[in-house]
Write a protein that holds these residues in place. Structure first.
Motif, short mmCIF file in Angstrom:
data_model
loop_
_atom_site.label_atom_id
_atom_site.label_comp_id
_atom_site.label_asym_id
_atom_site.label_seq_id
_atom_site.Cartn_x
_atom_site.Cartn_y
_atom_site.Cartn_z
N THR A 103 36.19 44.47 29.73
CA THR A 103 37.32 45.39 29.53
C THR A 103 37.61 45.65 28.06
O THR A 103 38.51 46.40 27.72
CB THR A 103 38.60 44.84 30.20
OG1 THR A 103 39.03 43.67 29.50
CG2 THR A 103 38.38 44.54 31.66
N GLY A 104 36.85 45.00 27.17
CA GLY A 104 37.05 45.17 25.74
C GLY A 104 38.02 44.18 25.14
O GLY A 104 38.35 44.26 23.96
N SER A 105 38.47 43.22 25.92
CA SER A 105 39.38 42.19 25.43
C SER A 105 38.60 41.21 24.55
O SER A 105 37.59 40.65 24.96
CB SER A 105 40.02 41.46 26.61
OG SER A 105 41.02 40.59 26.18
N ILE A 106 39.07 41.03 23.32
CA ILE A 106 38.38 40.17 22.36
C ILE A 106 38.97 38.77 22.41
O ILE A 106 40.16 38.58 22.21
CB ILE A 106 38.47 40.74 20.93
CG1 ILE A 106 37.90 42.15 20.87
CG2 ILE A 106 37.77 39.82 19.94
CD1 ILE A 106 38.11 42.86 19.55
N TYR A 107 38.13 37.78 22.67
CA TYR A 107 38.55 36.39 22.74
C TYR A 107 38.25 35.63 21.45
O TYR A 107 39.01 34.75 21.07
CB TYR A 107 37.85 35.68 23.91
CG TYR A 107 38.34 36.14 25.25
CD1 TYR A 107 39.28 35.40 25.94
CD2 TYR A 107 37.88 37.32 25.82
CE1 TYR A 107 39.74 35.82 27.18
CE2 TYR A 107 38.34 37.75 27.04
CZ TYR A 107 39.27 37.00 27.72
OH TYR A 107 39.74 37.42 28.93
N GLU A 108 37.15 35.96 20.82
CA GLU A 108 36.76 35.23 19.61
C GLU A 108 35.83 36.09 18.76
O GLU A 108 35.01 36.83 19.28
CB GLU A 108 36.03 33.93 19.97
CG GLU A 108 35.54 33.16 18.77
CD GLU A 108 34.68 31.97 19.15
OE1 GLU A 108 35.25 30.88 19.29
OE2 GLU A 108 33.45 32.14 19.32
N ILE A 109 36.00 35.95 17.44
CA ILE A 109 35.05 36.50 16.48
C ILE A 109 34.74 35.35 15.52
O ILE A 109 35.65 34.71 15.00
CB ILE A 109 35.64 37.68 15.68
CG1 ILE A 109 36.08 38.81 16.61
CG2 ILE A 109 34.63 38.19 14.65
CD1 ILE A 109 36.91 39.89 15.93
N LYS A 110 33.47 35.09 15.32
CA LYS A 110 33.06 34.06 14.37
C LYS A 110 32.30 34.77 13.25
O LYS A 110 31.38 35.55 13.53
CB LYS A 110 32.18 33.02 15.03
CG LYS A 110 31.90 31.81 14.16
CD LYS A 110 31.01 30.79 14.85
CE LYS A 110 31.78 30.05 15.91
NZ LYS A 110 30.98 28.96 16.51
N ILE A 111 32.68 34.50 12.01
CA ILE A 111 32.09 35.19 10.86
C ILE A 111 31.59 34.18 9.86
O ILE A 111 32.31 33.26 9.47
CB ILE A 111 33.13 36.09 10.17
CG1 ILE A 111 33.75 37.08 11.15
CG2 ILE A 111 32.50 36.84 9.00
CD1 ILE A 111 34.97 37.79 10.62
N CYS A 112 30.34 34.35 9.41
CA CYS A 112 29.79 33.56 8.31
C CYS A 112 29.78 34.45 7.07
O CYS A 112 29.04 35.43 7.02
CB CYS A 112 28.38 33.08 8.66
SG CYS A 112 27.69 31.96 7.41
N LEU A 113 30.63 34.13 6.12
CA LEU A 113 30.75 34.94 4.90
C LEU A 113 29.55 34.74 3.99
O LEU A 113 28.69 33.89 4.23
CB LEU A 113 32.03 34.58 4.16
CG LEU A 113 33.34 34.81 4.93
CD1 LEU A 113 34.53 34.42 4.06
CD2 LEU A 113 33.47 36.25 5.38
N ASP A 114 29.51 35.50 2.89
CA ASP A 114 28.43 35.39 1.90
C ASP A 114 28.25 33.98 1.38
O ASP A 114 27.16 33.56 1.05
CB ASP A 114 28.72 36.30 0.69
CG ASP A 114 28.57 37.76 1.03
OD1 ASP A 114 27.76 38.09 1.91
OD2 ASP A 114 29.25 38.57 0.39
N ASN A 115 29.36 33.24 1.26
CA ASN A 115 29.32 31.91 0.66
C ASN A 115 29.15 30.81 1.70
O ASN A 115 29.50 29.66 1.44
CB ASN A 115 30.59 31.68 -0.15
CG ASN A 115 31.85 31.94 0.66
OD1 ASN A 115 31.78 32.09 1.87
ND2 ASN A 115 32.98 31.98 -0.01
N ASP A 116 28.64 31.15 2.88
CA ASP A 116 28.40 30.21 3.98
C ASP A 116 29.66 29.61 4.58
O ASP A 116 29.58 28.67 5.36
CB ASP A 116 27.45 29.07 3.56
CG ASP A 116 26.02 29.54 3.39
OD1 ASP A 116 25.64 30.52 4.04
OD2 ASP A 116 25.29 28.92 2.61
N LYS A 117 30.83 30.14 4.24
CA LYS A 117 32.06 29.67 4.86
C LYS A 117 32.21 30.35 6.21
O LYS A 117 32.07 31.57 6.32
CB LYS A 117 33.26 29.96 3.96
CG LYS A 117 33.18 29.16 2.67
CD LYS A 117 34.32 29.49 1.76
CE LYS A 117 34.17 28.70 0.46
NZ LYS A 117 35.19 29.06 -0.50
#
Length: 133
Positions: A103-117
């Motif tokens: 349905t397009g409901s977002i439960y989680e977004i995981k992001i690895c930034l440029d600095n590996d954080k």
């Protein structure tokens, strides 16, 4: 073995109005707030660039938005525009993963930034389905 405890934050975006959308052809984040649940940080900014700049200065952790299905759209748009790539595991710099239902409901977004954080972004509304005042 237990993972070390991650810092936890809550955040919110304020976005431009429908009238601004009609005038500019897009809706934008014009204000954001990020606050540590242990009060170690209380930051505000005026656009997505400054939000991600703030994240890059911190050590990664977990962020809760109370309606990630709305705020997450701006996050996903921004990282895609910045050239981030989708990966199931999100382990390399400039990658992300997400959990979104049919349905397009977002439960989680995981992001690895440029600095590996690595930032895990979750929807607090899924945990506490009530209005926050």
């Amino acid at each position: 073995m237990r993972r070390p405890k991650q810092k936890t934050y809550c955040a919110d975006f304020e976005t431009t109005s429908y009238e601004q959308y009609v005038a500019e052809g897009q809706t934008k984040v014009y204000l954001w707030k990020l606050m540590g649940v242990d009060n170690d940080i209380d930051s505000i900014g005026i656009n997505m660039e400054s939000f991600f700049s703030q994240l890059s200065q911190l050590d990664g952790g977990i962020i809760y938005f109370h309606n990630l299905s709305f705020d997450g759209e701006f996050i996903l748009w921004y990282i895609l525009e910045e050239g981030y790539e989708y990966e199931d595991e999100c382990k390399r710099p400039r990658t992300f993963s997400s959990i979104i239902d049919e349905t397009g409901s977002i439960y989680e977004i995981k992001i690895c930034l440029d600095n590996d954080k690595i930032w895990e972004i979750h929807c607090s509304y899924k945990l506490f389905p009530k209005s926050i005042k």
